[in-house]
Design an enzyme around this catalytic site. Structure first.
Site, mmCIF file in Angstrom:
data_model
loop_
_atom_site.group_PDB
_atom_site.id
_atom_site.type_symbol
_atom_site.label_atom_id
_atom_site.label_comp_id
_atom_site.label_asym_id
_atom_site.label_seq_id
_atom_site.Cartn_x
_atom_site.Cartn_y
_atom_site.Cartn_z
ATOM 1 C CG ASN A 78 35.534 33.320 26.950
ATOM 2 O OD1 ASN A 78 35.208 33.344 25.774
ATOM 3 N ND2 ASN A 78 36.338 34.229 27.462
ATOM 4 C CG ASP A 89 34.423 31.427 38.967
ATOM 5 O OD1 ASP A 89 33.787 32.456 38.628
ATOM 6 O OD2 ASP A 89 34.194 30.302 38.494
ATOM 7 C CB CYS A 122 38.251 32.167 33.253
ATOM 8 S SG CYS A 122 36.788 32.719 32.352
ATOM 9 C CB CYS A 177 33.260 35.880 35.173
ATOM 10 S SG CYS A 177 31.549 35.425 35.490
ATOM 11 N NE ARG A 178 37.613 33.075 36.914
ATOM 12 C CZ ARG A 178 38.057 31.900 37.313
ATOM 13 N NH1 ARG A 178 39.020 31.830 38.216
ATOM 14 N NH2 ARG A 178 37.564 30.788 36.816
ATOM 15 C CB SER A 179 38.939 34.835 30.192
ATOM 16 O OG SER A 179 37.718 34.251 29.846
#
Length: 163
Positions: free
Chosen positions: A12, A126, A9, A14-16
């Protein structure tokens, strides 16, 4: 032979790392943790060295995933060689990866939601500037897409064992 998956993301945090935590959990349940390597990275250096976002950690923990152990890092040239699948959370990060990635490794770059079966959205939104519901939605999407990635790596592991 080990299959290696990298979740990417922007920062690095939140999402990943959430994708990494969900996928690690699924690999452990499937007994594939020893044949599939995973990590996460960001396309930008905004948060290098930082732990995942506290809201992402809390949302993941509510669902039984542990994501608080890692620290944000930026993708490197080595990653393009090292990983078999490099999964971007959205179009912006896919584009950034395509600009950095050597032609030889472009085939490894894909959108994470390509592997989703339940949700039809093309990208993982996001959640950084929103509330807790955004982090929960991210996990919904990631749980779905990670199941699809698991199917792929399970097939690869079976093919390697048969060879």
């Amino acid at each position: 032979m080990m299959t290696k998956v990298l979740f990417v993301c922007m920062g690095n945090i939140c999402r990943s790392p959430s994708a990494e935590g969900v996928f690690r959990h699924l690999l452990n349940e499937a007994g594939l943790a020893d044949v599939v390597g995973i990590d996460s990275a960001g396309t930008h250096n905004f948060h290098v060295g930082e732990a995942p976002d506290a809201r992402a950690i809390a949302a993941a923990r509510k669902r039984g995933y542990e994501i608080g152990h890692g620290h944000a890092r930026q993708i490197t040239a080595e990653d393009f060689r090292e990983y078999d699948l490099i999964l971007a959370m959205d179009w912006e990060n896919l584009s950034a990866l395509q600009q950095q990635c050597p032609k030889l490794h472009q085939h490894k770059l894909m959108l994470m939601m390509r592997f989703a079966n339940e949700f039809e959205e093309a990208t993982v939104p996001d959640p950084y500037y929103g509330g807790p519901e955004g982090f929960s939605k991210v996990l919904d999407y990631l749980e779905d897409a990670c199941q699809g990635v698991l199917e792929l790596v399970r097939k690869r592991a079976t093919q390697y064992q048969a060879a």
